[in-house]
Design a protein around this motif. Structure first.
Motif, short mmCIF file in Angstrom:
data_model
loop_
_atom_site.label_atom_id
_atom_site.label_comp_id
_atom_site.label_asym_id
_atom_site.label_seq_id
_atom_site.Cartn_x
_atom_site.Cartn_y
_atom_site.Cartn_z
N ALA A 9 -17.29 30.36 30.30
CA ALA A 9 -16.99 30.02 31.70
C ALA A 9 -15.50 29.78 31.89
CB ALA A 9 -17.80 28.80 32.13
N THR A 11 -11.83 31.89 33.22
CA THR A 11 -11.54 32.57 34.50
C THR A 11 -12.47 33.77 34.70
OG1 THR A 11 -9.24 31.87 34.46
CG2 THR A 11 -9.74 33.82 35.77
N GLY A 12 -12.56 34.64 33.67
CA GLY A 12 -13.35 35.86 33.82
C GLY A 12 -14.83 35.57 34.00
N CYS A 43 -2.65 27.65 28.24
CA CYS A 43 -2.14 28.83 28.93
C CYS A 43 -0.71 28.54 29.39
CB CYS A 43 -3.06 29.09 30.14
SG CYS A 43 -2.70 30.57 31.07
N GLY A 44 0.03 29.58 29.76
CA GLY A 44 1.36 29.38 30.36
C GLY A 44 1.24 29.05 31.84
N HIS A 117 -23.25 24.75 25.51
CA HIS A 117 -24.08 25.79 24.91
C HIS A 117 -23.16 26.82 24.27
CE1 HIS A 117 -27.47 24.09 27.01
NE2 HIS A 117 -28.27 25.01 26.51
N THR A 118 -23.22 26.94 22.96
CA THR A 118 -22.38 27.93 22.29
C THR A 118 -23.19 29.19 21.98
OG1 THR A 118 -20.90 26.30 21.35
CG2 THR A 118 -21.05 28.40 20.18
N ALA A 182 0.30 31.89 20.03
CA ALA A 182 1.09 31.13 20.99
C ALA A 182 0.82 29.63 20.89
CB ALA A 182 0.77 31.61 22.41
N PHE A 216 7.94 27.54 32.18
CA PHE A 216 7.35 27.79 33.49
C PHE A 216 7.25 26.43 34.19
CE2 PHE A 216 4.63 31.78 32.14
CZ PHE A 216 5.80 32.46 31.83
N GLY A 262 -3.16 29.03 20.92
CA GLY A 262 -4.24 30.02 21.01
C GLY A 262 -3.69 31.39 20.67
N ILE A 264 -3.58 35.60 21.85
CA ILE A 264 -3.71 36.44 23.04
C ILE A 264 -3.75 37.90 22.59
CG2 ILE A 264 -2.70 36.91 25.32
CD1 ILE A 264 -0.74 34.53 24.72
N GLY A 282 -12.07 40.17 30.82
CA GLY A 282 -10.97 39.27 30.46
C GLY A 282 -10.48 39.46 29.04
N VAL A 288 -5.43 42.01 28.67
CA VAL A 288 -4.17 41.31 28.94
C VAL A 288 -2.99 42.30 29.06
CG1 VAL A 288 -2.60 39.60 27.91
CG2 VAL A 288 -5.07 39.32 27.70
N GLY A 293 1.77 39.11 28.03
CA GLY A 293 0.65 38.28 27.61
C GLY A 293 -0.08 37.60 28.76
C1 LIG Z 1 -0.45 29.87 25.12
C2 LIG Z 1 -0.95 30.87 26.12
C3 LIG Z 1 -0.18 31.13 27.24
C4 LIG Z 1 -0.66 32.02 28.22
N1 LIG Z 1 0.08 32.18 29.37
C5 LIG Z 1 -0.42 32.92 30.38
C6 LIG Z 1 0.22 32.96 31.65
O1 LIG Z 1 1.23 32.29 31.89
N2 LIG Z 1 -0.32 33.74 32.60
C7 LIG Z 1 -1.45 34.47 32.41
O2 LIG Z 1 -1.89 35.19 33.32
N3 LIG Z 1 -2.09 34.43 31.22
C8 LIG Z 1 -1.62 33.66 30.22
N4 LIG Z 1 -2.31 33.57 29.03
C9 LIG Z 1 -3.54 34.36 28.87
C10 LIG Z 1 -4.65 33.79 29.73
O3 LIG Z 1 -4.81 32.41 29.46
C11 LIG Z 1 -5.93 34.54 29.45
O4 LIG Z 1 -5.70 35.92 29.57
C12 LIG Z 1 -7.05 34.16 30.42
O5 LIG Z 1 -7.27 32.78 30.42
C13 LIG Z 1 -8.31 34.91 30.04
O6 LIG Z 1 -9.43 34.39 30.69
P1 LIG Z 1 -10.86 34.62 30.06
O7 LIG Z 1 -11.84 34.03 31.03
O8 LIG Z 1 -11.03 36.03 29.66
O9 LIG Z 1 -10.87 33.79 28.71
P2 LIG Z 1 -10.75 32.22 28.48
O10 LIG Z 1 -9.99 31.57 29.56
O11 LIG Z 1 -10.28 32.05 27.09
O12 LIG Z 1 -12.25 31.70 28.62
C14 LIG Z 1 -13.22 31.90 27.64
C15 LIG Z 1 -14.24 30.79 27.76
O13 LIG Z 1 -15.33 31.08 26.86
C16 LIG Z 1 -15.68 29.90 26.17
N5 LIG Z 1 -16.29 30.35 24.92
C17 LIG Z 1 -15.68 30.96 23.87
N6 LIG Z 1 -16.59 31.26 22.92
C18 LIG Z 1 -17.78 30.85 23.40
C19 LIG Z 1 -19.11 30.91 22.88
N7 LIG Z 1 -19.36 31.46 21.69
N8 LIG Z 1 -20.11 30.39 23.63
C20 LIG Z 1 -19.88 29.83 24.84
N9 LIG Z 1 -18.64 29.74 25.37
C21 LIG Z 1 -17.61 30.27 24.67
C22 LIG Z 1 -14.38 29.16 26.01
O14 LIG Z 1 -14.61 27.77 25.79
C23 LIG Z 1 -13.70 29.44 27.33
O15 LIG Z 1 -14.05 28.49 28.31
C24 LIG Z 1 -1.87 32.69 28.03
C25 LIG Z 1 -2.65 32.44 26.89
C26 LIG Z 1 -2.20 31.53 25.95
C27 LIG Z 1 -3.05 31.24 24.74
#
Ligand SMILES: Cc1cc2nc3c(=O)[nH]c(=O)nc-3n(C[C@H](O)[C@H](O)[C@H](O)COP(=O)(O)OP(=O)(O)OC[C@H]3O[C@@H](n4cnc5c(N)ncnc54)[C@H](O)[C@@H]3O)c2cc1C
Length: 453
Positions: A9, A11-12, A43-44, A117-118, A182, A216, A262, A264, A282, A288, A293
């Protein structure tokens, strides 16, 4: 039994859950975190305005999620003698509030949230994903969640797709050279940051080899400060943070609000984002931007495309790879081709020394506007005249000129290949063979080895 089960849960996942629930589908949203940790993400926190505008067709962000309005990027050369100001409006988010808000919207739209829930992995039956197994942290029980479609939204770990059979294209593993490691802090500082309406990117192979470090600003005196390092180099970013960033005068007396790290994915698109009964969005789909990144915007975009693809598949009544394939095609046309182009530039930039970067930036080999055009619109919009101008300006340094010219040529060719992504799964092996060969040809010219596969 659900229409869609979503693993993660962030962003994606939360946004996909919102979009699908709004369309009347029965959605389960599974997340490892719980309580106050829901929505928390290292995140940034930077997000381009165009992503928010596109998202607003479906969901208008609550203004409280924006901490700071940004006019553009200040980009500094390694020797700090050159500062580019690249236009580009956006925001620095209150990232945790953003994450929590998206989950609230998903739940209000009807998604069933299973926090704590994992997801352990997919349930496979007759060559298709038919659900996931998840461990409930409170009881320790392992439960089955069955659905017509599983969306892997578990972030860079890709916890579902990487557990699929190796011969399934979607299960492609990330290699060390495909990621950035990062680390960042959000901190209150004693002295206000200059020009806090600009995010700041610093190129330096000493501080952040193969990546960059950043400030930032969330407010004049609250900053998100961190660094990303090319995974292939196997350097712990925390060590470089302590050694090079903490001693900066700005950091004196800082109060840390949150610290964490984390990895990326910073690479070309996965060769397929779908398989029978599953698709990825996502970071789980490595969606990405490989240069900087940033992946929040692409997590939103891929969630939108995923919801559309599911809706279309539901009309036709099939959820196998062929039925979901349109998601691949739409992804490649909407963003994947540019992601591949930017990956070509990423690889080229990672071969340049600090001295070459200083030279390139000081001579404005690429102007602020050209950098903006490439990053915002891809290479197709660089006119021949512009390329010619670049070539002339590069005459003083033929090796840098040759690398840039080669990258422009290959970015165009590779981008075109992604625009010609096969219309159905049968075309994938041939297309992928040609793409890998083209990348390898480019990599050879940059002095890099073949793609690790
Ligand atoms: C240090 C850093 C700086 C960044 N800076 C930027 C920035 O400035 N701007 C930008 O656009 N992007 C940035 N990013 C990238 C950005 O954070 C990600 O691209 C974005 O958050 C991706 O969203 P997502 O929903 O795909 O994944 P995530 O936000 O990682 O969400 C995944 C979710 O799945 C959950 N999860 C994982 N495994 C399991 C499992 N097995 N069972 C249940 N739940 C699970 C996690 O707890 C998490 O809540 C940065 C990343 C990092 C690490």
């Amino acid at each position: 039994m659900y229409d869609v089960v979503i693993a993660g849960a962030g962003t994606g996942g939360a946004y996909a859950a919102y979009l699908l629930s709004k369309r009347g589908f029965k959605v389960a949203l599974l997340e490892s975190k719980s309580g106050p940790q829901l929505g928390v993400k290292v995140c940034g926190d930077g997000l381009g305005k165009h992503h928010v505008e596109r998202m607003s067709r479906y969901l208008t962000p609550n203004p409280t999620v924006f901490s700071n309005v940004i006019k553009g990027v200040e980009l500094f050369s390694p020797d700090m003698s050159v500062r580019y100001i690249v236009a580009g409006e956006g925001y620095v988010l209150d990232r945790f509030e953003w994450g929590k808000w998206l989950i609230r919207e998903a739940v209000n739209a009807g998604a069933e949230l299973y926090e704590a829930h994992t997801v352990m992995g997919p349930i496979l039956e007759s060559g298709a994903v038919v659900g996931v197994k998840a461990r409930d942290h409170k009881t320790g029980n392992v439960k089955e969640f069955r659905a017509k479609l599983v969306i892997d939204a578990s972030g860079s770990a890709g916890s579902v797709r990487t557990k699929l059979p190796e011969e399934w294209p979607i299960s492609e593993r990330l290699q060390p050279e495909d990621v950035s490691h990062a680390f960042r802090e959000v901190a209150e500082v004693e002295v206000d940051v200059e020009a806090h309406e600009y995010i700041k990117i610093y190129l330096s192979s000493v501080v952040a080899p193969g990546g960059y470090w950043w400030i930032f600003p969330r407010a004049p005196n609250i900053i998100n400060v961190g660094l990303g390092i090319w995974g292939k180099l196997k350097i712990n970013p925390v060590d470089n943070y302590k050694k090079h960033i903490l001693p900066l005068p700005l950091m004196k007396g800082r109060k840390v609000i949150h610290a964490g790290g984390g990895y990326i994915p910073t690479r070309r698109p996965l060769k397929s984002l779908v398989a029978n009964g599953i698709l990825a969005v996502g970071d789980a789909a490595a969606a990405v931007n490989p240069i900087h990144g940033g992946g929040i915007g692409q997590a939103l975009l891929s969630a939108e495309l995923a919801a559309e693809a599911f809706e279309d598949a539901a009309v036709e009544g099939g959820y196998d790879a062929a039925a979901l394939w349109r998601y691949n095609v739409r992804y490649m046309r909407a963003w994947g081709y540019r992601q591949a182009q930017l990956d070509v530039f990423r690889l080229m930039l990672q071969t340049l020394s600090d001295e070459e970067l200083n030279y390139g930036l000081s001579r404005k080999l690429l102007t602020e506007d050209e950098i903006y055009q490439i990053s915002a619109r891809g290479i197709h919009n660089l006119s021949l005249l512009d390329k010619f101008k670049i070539a002339i300006r590069f005459m003083g340094r033929p090796s840098v000129l040759a690398k840039l010219a080669t990258a422009i040529q290959y970015a165009k060719e590779i981008g075109d290949m992604y625009l010609e992504y096969p219309e159905d799964p049968s075309g994938l092996p041939k297309w992928n063979f040609a793409v890998v060969n083209k990348f390898n040809e480019f990599r050879r010219k940059m002095g890099l080895g073949p793609l690790p596969l």
